[in-house]
Write an enzyme that holds these catalytic residues in place. Structure first.
Site, mmCIF file in Angstrom:
data_model
loop_
_atom_site.group_PDB
_atom_site.id
_atom_site.type_symbol
_atom_site.label_atom_id
_atom_site.label_comp_id
_atom_site.label_asym_id
_atom_site.label_seq_id
_atom_site.Cartn_x
_atom_site.Cartn_y
_atom_site.Cartn_z
ATOM 1 N N GLU A 435 0.839 -1.183 0.000
ATOM 2 C CA GLU A 435 0.000 0.000 0.000
ATOM 3 C C GLU A 435 0.881 1.242 0.000
ATOM 4 O O GLU A 435 1.832 1.343 0.762
ATOM 5 C CB GLU A 435 -0.879 -0.066 1.259
ATOM 6 C CG GLU A 435 -1.308 1.244 1.780
ATOM 7 C CD GLU A 435 -1.648 1.187 3.279
ATOM 8 O OE1 GLU A 435 -1.356 0.182 3.963
ATOM 9 O OE2 GLU A 435 -2.207 2.172 3.750
ATOM 10 N N ASP A 508 0.069 -1.361 6.220
ATOM 11 C CA ASP A 508 0.407 -0.794 7.528
ATOM 12 C C ASP A 508 -0.346 -1.508 8.636
ATOM 13 O O ASP A 508 -1.448 -2.004 8.422
ATOM 14 C CB ASP A 508 0.020 0.694 7.572
ATOM 15 C CG ASP A 508 1.065 1.554 6.891
ATOM 16 O OD1 ASP A 508 2.203 1.074 6.728
ATOM 17 O OD2 ASP A 508 0.740 2.694 6.522
ATOM 18 N N ASP A 510 -2.108 -0.382 10.855
ATOM 19 C CA ASP A 510 -3.082 0.538 11.445
ATOM 20 C C ASP A 510 -4.457 0.291 10.835
ATOM 21 O O ASP A 510 -4.653 -0.654 10.072
ATOM 22 C CB ASP A 510 -2.636 1.996 11.252
ATOM 23 C CG ASP A 510 -2.542 2.372 9.786
ATOM 24 O OD1 ASP A 510 -2.948 1.555 8.923
ATOM 25 O OD2 ASP A 510 -2.061 3.475 9.487
ATOM 26 N N ASP A 512 -6.276 1.969 8.625
ATOM 27 C CA ASP A 512 -6.377 2.069 7.167
ATOM 28 C C ASP A 512 -5.790 0.835 6.501
ATOM 29 O O ASP A 512 -6.331 0.314 5.526
ATOM 30 C CB ASP A 512 -5.643 3.312 6.657
ATOM 31 C CG ASP A 512 -6.518 4.556 6.795
ATOM 32 O OD1 ASP A 512 -7.737 4.388 7.032
ATOM 33 O OD2 ASP A 512 -5.973 5.668 6.682
#
Ligand code: TTJ
Length: 650
Positions: A435, A508, A510, A512
């Site tokens: 990403e 990631d 996280d 998102d």
């Protein structure tokens, strides 16, 4: 010699012979555990639980047990309790030993008592309780029966004491407690609560009325889940469709028996395009389908076409709806119970009994026919949905024929953003989907370009929930993924053409990142399923902490339930007197330079990767429906329940 003495002598001889066989049997199991339970990894460890639980399920199927409890004890041992009749304790003629002892010490002895009815134990893997016993450092059984509590204990399968009465009781049932042997299960001996709970819930769906619970006693605060569905597989369909919009309220349900084979089907249509058919034989998920699914599909297509023609919704000389057409948006659960199921296929999860085709076909045809006749408005909706699907299919086929030459999905048109690897060997080649451009850059310079390819994707990829085939194909991110993989699309999909046998999602750590991972998994689940089934899909696990002494990184810590404890332990280890190591917390891939990314996340020698199973992806698909589907209510509930995730732009 008197008659009686002759008998005794014979019993003693047979006893000796059977004891030798017992020891040889246990030895064989301990020598080659994989042959009996598939593997000695995490999968094999959890398998032990199902071998025991299956016996209690059999007792429930026979109509004598209604409640099964599973406990993960503080020391990672397992207790299974049922309220059935209790394993028989009477002395068997042949062995001279109590039946319960034979159950736990003789290979393949499970499920020999009583007879009649269906047995789930002895099915796919049903190698019996003696295998669990042989692979446990300690196992004890308590049988509550005849007003007494009988007890016996074993160590690595070997009897510790003769069966004895230890108490009185006014209940009946069986309790088994066992501790897996760490010498056998070298990968892990930690049970996974969620994994056990998921299968237990499935067993509750598949056995209507059965109450089955799981309790984790390892933490100070006990975790407990209890499953009990009076609706059985109807509740299962409701559960799968929980976040989807449906075209009629109550799933169609049928329950019948022919030639000793019990068949249950529950089905419902959603407004979506996606087909979910889950089939089971004797409670085993038949991932590869088989004769029960075949009978169901044939019946579905024929009955809907017959109804449509008879009621002039389809004209006499219109083409029939295809199987694909009548399955668009379908969610179905098929469950058969067979006295002698034959499992075939690569993973032995395909039902092979040929007579099941016509039995399922007949039972389900009758039920569906009756339902359509009794519910004309719903029947009309189902047929119209099929007609729409058929029109879309024909239009898509035309469009494909026109654009085939310039479809851009040929390998000769590899996407520009792909940094391919130099090797031509798909078996060793890996495709990282990364990403963001910056992480993509680090991955490109950090990788081993011999066998690692990088495909950066940007932001949120298309929501595939509502998109039609042509829209999906027009999306650039999706096109580049399909082109890079080389597997084609839709009806032309061919997993044998995969250019990489590892497709690694690297996002990631996280919210998102999790969102993009869900989107990708959903896309793969719906449009690249064979790649999942082949076991090619992985999720990279970047570390969350780095332990630094000066400027040198000494150790990386992977995310996990115990991450904080592992971190504290590492800080201790690298502390020298008053000087403590510094801890870096990684929030995203972007915070690592190319070298760090290679060392922690990409280098096969160091990295941790999670292999994605079809079930994991199905779970992602379910979450995805909730986040992206038509129904607003569950989405709001989810966001409220997960307030930290409220930054998600959904
Ligand atoms: C068989 O037919 C006669 C009456 O008892 C039946 C029986 O064996 N029932 C039974 C076995 N209920 N529960 C078990 C059982 C439970 C556990 C937890 C483990 C094992 C190996 C069996």
């Amino acid at each position: 010699m008197t008659e009686e003495n002759k008998d005794l002598k014979q019993v003693a001889q047979e006893y000796d012979a059977s004891q030798i066989q017992v020891l040889e049997g246990l030895e064989a199991v301990r020598m080659r555990p994989g042959m009996y339970i598939g593997s000695t990894s995490k999968e094999g460890l959890h398998h032990l639980v199902w071998e025991i639980v299956d016996n209690s399920i059999d007792e429930a199927l026979a109509g004598f047990a209604s409640h099964i409890q599973v406990f993960i004890e503080k020391d990672n041992s397992i207790t299974v309790i049922d309220d059935g009749r209790g394993i028989p304790v009477d002395i068997q003629k042949k062995t001279g030993r109590p039946a319960v002892e034979t159950v736990f010490t003789v290979l393949h002895a499970g499920g020999k008592f009583g007879g009649g009815g269906y047995k789930v134990s002895g099915g796919l893997h049903g190698v019996g309780s003696s295998v669990v016993n042989a692979l446990s450092t300690q196992l004890d059984v308590r049988v509550y029966k005849n007003g007494k509590v009988y007890f016996q204990e074993y160590r690595r399968g070997v009897v510790v004491n003769d069966l004895k009465v230890i108490d009185e009781t006014d209940i009946t049932g069986t309790t088994v407690h066992f501790t897996p042997d760490p010498d056998i299960f070298t990968e892990t001996i930690e049970f996974d609560f969620d994994k056990l709970a998921k299968r237990i819930q499935e067993l509750a769906f598949l056995n209507k009325g059965l109450k089955i619970s799981i309790t984790d006693k390892r933490k100070d605060k006990e975790q407990n889940k209890e499953y009990h569905y009076e609706g059985g597989i109807v509740s299962y369909v409701d559960f799968i469709n929980e976040n989807k919009e449906v075209i009629f309220e109550n799933p169609i349900y049928t329950d019948g028996e022919l030639e000793g084979i019990a068949v249950e089907v529950a089905m419902q249509y959603t407004t979506g395009y996606h087909e979910i058919i889950m089939s089971f034989a004797n409670n085993i998920h038949t991932h590869e389908g088989g004769t029960h699914e075949q009978g169901f599909r044939t019946a579905l297509t024929r009955v809907i076409n017959d109804y449509a023609k008879k009621n002039k919704i389809l004209k006499e000389n219109d083409d029939n709806l295809s199987g694909e057409d009548v399955r668009e948006g379908l969610t179905a659960v098929i469950s058969v119970k067979h006295p002698n199921p034959q499992f075939e296929g690569q993973t032995k999860t395909k039902l092979g009994n040929s007579e099941v085709v016509k039995i399922t076909n007949r039972l389900f045809s009758e039920a569906l026919n009756r339902f359509l006749l009794e519910n004309p408005p719903i029947a009309k909706k189902i047929v119209e949905k099929g007609i729409l699907a058929s029109k879309a299919r024909i239009a898509a086929k035309r469009a494909r024929e026109v654009t085939r030459k310039k479809s851009g999905l040929e390998i000769s048109n590899l996407p520009g953003k792909l940094a391919d690897c130099s090797s031509n060997d798909p078996i060793q080649n890996e495709l990282f989907i990364v990403e963001g451009d910056s992480a993509g850059g680090s991955a490109k310079s950090g990788r081993n370009r011999e066998f690692q390819a990088i495909l950066p994707i940007r932001g949120k990829i298309l929501n595939v929930e509502k998109a039609t085939m042509d829209k999906i194909l027009a999306n650039e991110e999706i096109r580049s993924l399909f082109t890079a993989m080389g597997t084609g699309f839709g009806a032309d999909f061919n997993v044998a053409k995969a250019r990489y046998h590892k497709l690694i999602i690297m996002t990631d750590a996280d919210v998102d990142g999790a969102h993009i991972r869900t989107l990708l998994l959903t896309l793969i689940y719906r449009f690249m399923r064979p790649v999942l089934e082949a076991g090619y899909v992985y999720i990279a696990q970047p570390p969350i902490y780095g332990i630094k002494l000066g400027s040198e990184i000494k150790e990386y810590i992977q995310p996990g339930n115990d991450q904080e404890e592992v971190l504290q332990e590492a800080i201790q280890r690298y502390s020298q007197g008053r000087s403590k190591p510094t801890v870096q917390r990684y929030k995203g891939l972007g915070e690592m330079d190319d070298h760090q990314l290679w060392e922690t996340t990409m280098n096969p020698a160091n990295r941790l990767m999670a292999k994605v199973s079809v079930d994991d992806a199905a779970e992602a698909d379910k979450i995805f429906d909730m986040l992206m589907g038509d129904r607003v209510e569950p989405r709001r509930e989810f966001i409220e329940a997960n307030a930290v995730y409220s930054t998600l732009d959904i």
